[in-house]
Each structure stands twice: as C-alpha cells, then as structure tokens.
Design a protein around this motif. Structure first.
Motif, PDB file in Angstrom:
ATOM      1  N   GLU A   1      -1.843  -7.514  -7.919  1.00  0.00           N
ATOM      2  CA  GLU A   1      -3.053  -7.634  -8.735  1.00  0.00           C
ATOM      3  C   GLU A   1      -4.300  -7.474  -7.877  1.00  0.00           C
ATOM      4  N   LEU A   2      -5.326  -6.893  -8.482  1.00  0.00           N
ATOM      5  CA  LEU A   2      -6.625  -6.713  -7.839  1.00  0.00           C
ATOM      6  C   LEU A   2      -7.645  -7.608  -8.528  1.00  0.00           C
ATOM      7  N   TYR A   3      -8.367  -8.394  -7.739  1.00  0.00           N
ATOM      8  CA  TYR A   3      -9.430  -9.259  -8.230  1.00  0.00           C
ATOM      9  C   TYR A   3     -10.734  -8.820  -7.571  1.00  0.00           C
ATOM     10  N   VAL A   4     -11.762  -8.567  -8.390  1.00  0.00           N
ATOM     11  CA  VAL A   4     -13.026  -8.042  -7.882  1.00  0.00           C
ATOM     12  C   VAL A   4     -14.179  -8.867  -8.427  1.00  0.00           C
ATOM     13  N   CYS A   5     -15.125  -9.214  -7.561  1.00  0.00           N
ATOM     14  CA  CYS A   5     -16.379  -9.817  -8.000  1.00  0.00           C
ATOM     15  C   CYS A   5     -17.489  -9.265  -7.114  1.00  0.00           C
ATOM     16  N   GLY A   6     -18.478  -8.655  -7.734  1.00  0.00           N
ATOM     17  CA  GLY A   6     -19.555  -8.045  -6.967  1.00  0.00           C
ATOM     18  C   GLY A   6     -20.542  -7.360  -7.879  1.00  0.00           C
ATOM     19  N   PRO A   7     -21.430  -6.559  -7.318  1.00  0.00           N
ATOM     20  CA  PRO A   7     -22.440  -5.860  -8.116  1.00  0.00           C
ATOM     21  C   PRO A   7     -21.801  -4.849  -9.058  1.00  0.00           C
ATOM     22  N   ILE A   8     -22.565  -4.432 -10.054  1.00  0.00           N
ATOM     23  CA  ILE A   8     -22.035  -3.586 -11.113  1.00  0.00           C
ATOM     24  C   ILE A   8     -21.454  -2.285 -10.565  1.00  0.00           C
ATOM     25  N   GLY A   9     -22.080  -1.716  -9.525  1.00  0.00           N
ATOM     26  CA  GLY A   9     -21.554  -0.482  -8.950  1.00  0.00           C
ATOM     27  C   GLY A   9     -20.170  -0.659  -8.367  1.00  0.00           C
ATOM     28  N   MET A  10     -19.938  -1.796  -7.715  1.00  0.00           N
ATOM     29  CA  MET A  10     -18.617  -2.084  -7.155  1.00  0.00           C
ATOM     30  C   MET A  10     -17.589  -2.251  -8.260  1.00  0.00           C
ATOM     31  N   LEU A  11     -17.960  -2.938  -9.331  1.00  0.00           N
ATOM     32  CA  LEU A  11     -17.030  -3.145 -10.441  1.00  0.00           C
ATOM     33  C   LEU A  11     -16.649  -1.823 -11.100  1.00  0.00           C
ATOM     34  N   GLU A  12     -17.635  -0.970 -11.318  1.00  0.00           N
ATOM     35  CA  GLU A  12     -17.347   0.326 -11.942  1.00  0.00           C
ATOM     36  C   GLU A  12     -16.462   1.177 -11.039  1.00  0.00           C
ATOM     37  N   ALA A  13     -16.743   1.149  -9.730  1.00  0.00           N
ATOM     38  CA  ALA A  13     -15.921   1.921  -8.792  1.00  0.00           C
ATOM     39  C   ALA A  13     -14.487   1.397  -8.775  1.00  0.00           C
ATOM     40  N   ALA A  14     -14.331   0.081  -8.847  1.00  0.00           N
ATOM     41  CA  ALA A  14     -12.988  -0.496  -8.855  1.00  0.00           C
ATOM     42  C   ALA A  14     -12.230  -0.110 -10.120  1.00  0.00           C
ATOM     43  N   LYS A  15     -12.915  -0.110 -11.248  1.00  0.00           N
ATOM     44  CA  LYS A  15     -12.263   0.277 -12.502  1.00  0.00           C
ATOM     45  C   LYS A  15     -11.791   1.723 -12.450  1.00  0.00           C
ATOM     46  N   HIS A  16     -12.634   2.625 -11.915  1.00  0.00           N
ATOM     47  CA  HIS A  16     -12.265   4.043 -11.816  1.00  0.00           C
ATOM     48  C   HIS A  16     -11.093   4.231 -10.846  1.00  0.00           C
ATOM     49  N   ALA A  17     -11.159   3.556  -9.688  1.00  0.00           N
ATOM     50  CA  ALA A  17     -10.092   3.700  -8.699  1.00  0.00           C
ATOM     51  C   ALA A  17      -8.772   3.145  -9.226  1.00  0.00           C
ATOM     52  N   TRP A  18      -8.850   2.049  -9.950  1.00  0.00           N
ATOM     53  CA  TRP A  18      -7.638   1.443 -10.514  1.00  0.00           C
ATOM     54  C   TRP A  18      -7.016   2.355 -11.577  1.00  0.00           C
ATOM     55  N   GLN A  19      -7.865   2.912 -12.423  1.00  0.00           N
ATOM     56  CA  GLN A  19      -7.367   3.819 -13.459  1.00  0.00           C
ATOM     57  C   GLN A  19      -6.732   5.057 -12.822  1.00  0.00           C
ATOM     58  N   ALA A  20      -7.375   5.583 -11.776  1.00  0.00           N
ATOM     59  CA  ALA A  20      -6.851   6.773 -11.105  1.00  0.00           C
ATOM     60  C   ALA A  20      -5.516   6.492 -10.426  1.00  0.00           C
ATOM     61  N   SER A  21      -5.278   5.242 -10.054  1.00  0.00           N
ATOM     62  CA  SER A  21      -4.027   4.898  -9.376  1.00  0.00           C
ATOM     63  C   SER A  21      -2.850   4.829 -10.344  1.00  0.00           C
ATOM     64  N   GLY A  22      -3.144   4.798 -11.649  1.00  0.00           N
ATOM     65  CA  GLY A  22      -2.079   4.745 -12.648  1.00  0.00           C
ATOM     66  C   GLY A  22      -1.433   3.384 -12.802  1.00  0.00           C
ATOM     67  N   ARG A  23      -2.082   2.351 -12.299  1.00  0.00           N
ATOM     68  CA  ARG A  23      -1.499   1.014 -12.371  1.00  0.00           C
ATOM     69  C   ARG A  23      -1.786   0.353 -13.713  1.00  0.00           C
ATOM     70  N   ARG A  24      -1.073  -0.734 -13.974  1.00  0.00           N
ATOM     71  CA  ARG A  24      -1.212  -1.425 -15.254  1.00  0.00           C
ATOM     72  C   ARG A  24      -2.620  -2.018 -15.384  1.00  0.00           C
ATOM     73  N   PRO A  25      -3.320  -1.728 -16.499  1.00  0.00           N
ATOM     74  CA  PRO A  25      -4.695  -2.214 -16.665  1.00  0.00           C
ATOM     75  C   PRO A  25      -4.822  -3.718 -16.546  1.00  0.00           C
ATOM     76  N   GLU A  26      -3.824  -4.456 -17.031  1.00  0.00           N
ATOM     77  CA  GLU A  26      -3.933  -5.914 -17.032  1.00  0.00           C
ATOM     78  C   GLU A  26      -3.834  -6.517 -15.633  1.00  0.00           C
ATOM     79  N   ASN A  27      -3.471  -5.721 -14.624  1.00  0.00           N
ATOM     80  CA  ASN A  27      -3.382  -6.230 -13.260  1.00  0.00           C
ATOM     81  C   ASN A  27      -4.695  -6.086 -12.489  1.00  0.00           C
ATOM     82  N   LEU A  28      -5.735  -5.610 -13.165  1.00  0.00           N
ATOM     83  CA  LEU A  28      -7.088  -5.592 -12.600  1.00  0.00           C
ATOM     84  C   LEU A  28      -7.900  -6.679 -13.293  1.00  0.00           C
ATOM     85  N   ARG A  29      -8.455  -7.577 -12.510  1.00  0.00           N
ATOM     86  CA  ARG A  29      -9.274  -8.654 -13.058  1.00  0.00           C
ATOM     87  C   ARG A  29     -10.605  -8.678 -12.320  1.00  0.00           C
TER      88      ARG A  29
END
Length: 323
Positions: free
Chosen positions: A188-216
């Motif tokens: 699981e990936l846990y992220v807390c930071g500025p909006i740019g970091m959150l958006e980048a994490a969402k894009h990178a997670w989606q590109a990795s093909g991993r389960r959406p619910e494992n990103l928090r």
C-alpha cells in the motif's frame, strides 16, 4: 466515556518549534482516547472573534496521555495557524477527536509512505508505528530545504536506511514511479503533501496498474498552482457580488455573505460544497482532490472550500433561494 465526536477541552501543556514555521503543541485532554496512526483533532480556533474549526494531525503514539499536534504557520494564513501560534502554555483548547479519517491498514506485506512538507505529521506516526510492529516499509520525505524537515532526526533513528530524504534546494525530486515499482504487489502507498504531489501520486499509481484501493492519501492545505490573491464572486440570481480576500476561502466568504451552503470536509475531498461555474474571467485554480483532471479542465464546477480564481471574477450559481 466521551465519544470522539463530542466536544471536549484540554490544556496546552507545552510547545516546541520543530522548524522555523512548524510548532508542536502538547495538549492534556480532559478525557484521553488512544489515537490510531493517521488520526487528527478538530480544534476550535478563533478568527476575527468568531469560532472556526481546523484539523491538525496527531503526532506520535501519545502513550503518555498527551495529544501532540503540529501546526505550520502559513504566511497567508486564514487565521487558524496564527491563532494557534499565539497560544501560550496554560491556554485552554476546545476540540473533538481523535478522528481516524486516514486509517493505516494492518498486516500488509509492504508499505510505501510519501510525505511532502507538513504532510509528514500523519506519515511520521504511521512510520514509527510500523517500525515498532516490525513491518516492511519505506518512507520518502521531501521538503524545499533541509531546514524545513520536521522530525527528521527522530525518523532517522527509527527507520535508518528505510528513510529517503529529498530536498529541492539540492536539486532532488521524488521519483514516484520508481518508488512504486519497488513496492510488493499487494503493498500500500500512503501519501500526504501538497496538491501537486497528490496528483502526481495518483497518476503514477494508475500507470502502475495497481489496485486503486491500495492508494491512500490525505490533503493538508490544498496549496494551489497559482498565488493566492483576492477575487470577486458574482451570483446573478441572488443579486450578490462578494469579494473573497486572500486570507479567506470562497466558502467562508459565501457563508459570511448569507449564502446557504452545504459542506463537510473543507479540504477539497468530499465535493459537498461544489457549485456550478457560469462564467469566469481569470484562471480557476482547482485545489481539490474530488474532481478528476477531465472535470477540472471542463471548468463546470469548483469546490468552494479550497479552490480559487487566480485574479479576476467568477460567476456561479448556488442552491440558495432568495426569500
């Protein structure tokens, strides 16, 4: 027993500066409830002599019965952080919580934690809890300068080589794709930071093909892509024009002007306060994590609790009806 949604009071026992603009507050509550990692307190602050609420992450396990929260003094504060920083030991605080809206999953095969700036406050507690439990984890902690790294010495002691520190002043940059690639398949990936970091994490997670619910993730300040400046909101059906100052949110300004609003999180996460955009003269700075990139590009709605206009004027409609 006090419910976590009940208002209670506490006494500020001590403060300690973690950096030049981040202060740790130690609060002795009337009734103590052990805080799960990732939880926060909703503290009643006073702004222009009126009560308001701010959410602050709890730092550490608080095993001694004292809640600890960290507050960043913002240069363009809406008033909450300035009020908190004005408090001296002995002051009484009113709050609810702990609220566990950023829960840490137990028993996962691997954890990747990513924090930016003041976003380290919930991530610190998660990292130290996982380290005590003997879990497999890595923490990537980014800040503009080394001087901005709060709690970094404690993290180095607890995590050792499992901690990676990155600063912009040395040209460092978080490689989210590489960090995610090193995570176990069911990790699981846990992220807390500025909006740019959150958006980048969402894009990178989606590109990795991993389960959406494992990103928090959790937002902490909804920093925008443009400077925070005053702008004007027009509501033709209500015959209102409202100026939103730099130090207030659009939601606050609408409520102060008597516009009936619905809201909950006030962090750009739930979407309850979103209103339709009829026209805009300027650039809408979407600071929420509720709408998708496509929805933000369409400029059909905005979350009034965090989003702004980078200069100029916006015309909206609301659910309010004139009497």
């Amino acid at each position: 027993m006090l419910a976590r949604t009940d208002q209670q009071t506490g006494v500020l026992r001590a403060t300690r500066d973690l950096t030049s603009d981040i202060r740790l507050f130690e609060i002795e509550p009337a009734v103590f409830a052990p805080p799960p990692p990732g939880s926060h307190l909703d503290v009643t602050v006073r702004i222009d002599e009126r009560p308001d609420t701010r959410s602050y992450s709890i730092v550490g396990a608080c095993a001694d019965g004292l809640y600890r929260i960290a507050v960043k003094r913002l240069p363009q504060s809406r008033g909450g952080s300035a009020w908190m920083w004005s408090l001296a030991p002995g002051a009484r605080l009113s709050f609810t919580g702990p609220h566990d809206t950023f829960p840490l999953g137990a028993g996962r095969p691997d954890y990747l934690l990513v924090a930016g700036g003041i976003g380290i406050t919930p991530i610190y507690t998660m990292a130290t809890a996982l380290a005590r439990a003997g879990a497999r984890l890595r923490l990537v902690y980014a800040a503009r300068r080394a001087a901005d790294l709060a709690l970094v010495d404690e993290l180095r002691e607890a995590l050792g080589e499992r901690l990676t520190v990155i600063t912009s002043e040395t040209g460092g940059r978080v490689d989210l794709a590489a960090a995610i690639a090193g995570l176990a398949p069911d990790g699981e990936l846990y992220v807390c930071g500025p909006i740019g970091m959150l958006e980048a994490a969402k894009h990178a997670w989606q590109a990795s093909g991993r389960r959406p619910e494992n990103l928090r993730f959790e937002t902490f300040g909804c920093s925008g892509r443009f400077p925070t400046v005053p702008f004007t909101v027009a509501i033709p059906r209500l015959g209102k024009e409202i100026v939103v100052p730099a130090n207030r949110t659009m939601l606050d300004a609408l409520e102060a002007a008597g516009v009936a609003m619905i809201s909950d999180c006030r962090k750009g996460e739930c979407g309850l306060c979103a209103l339709p955009i009829l026209a805009v003269d300027g650039t809408v700075d979407h600071r929420d994590v509720f709408f998708s990139d496509q929805e933000k590009a369409a400029n059909a709605k905005l979350c009034t609790c965090v989003s702004r206009v980078a200069g100029g004027r916006i015309t909206i409609d609301t659910a309010d009806r004139p009497e």
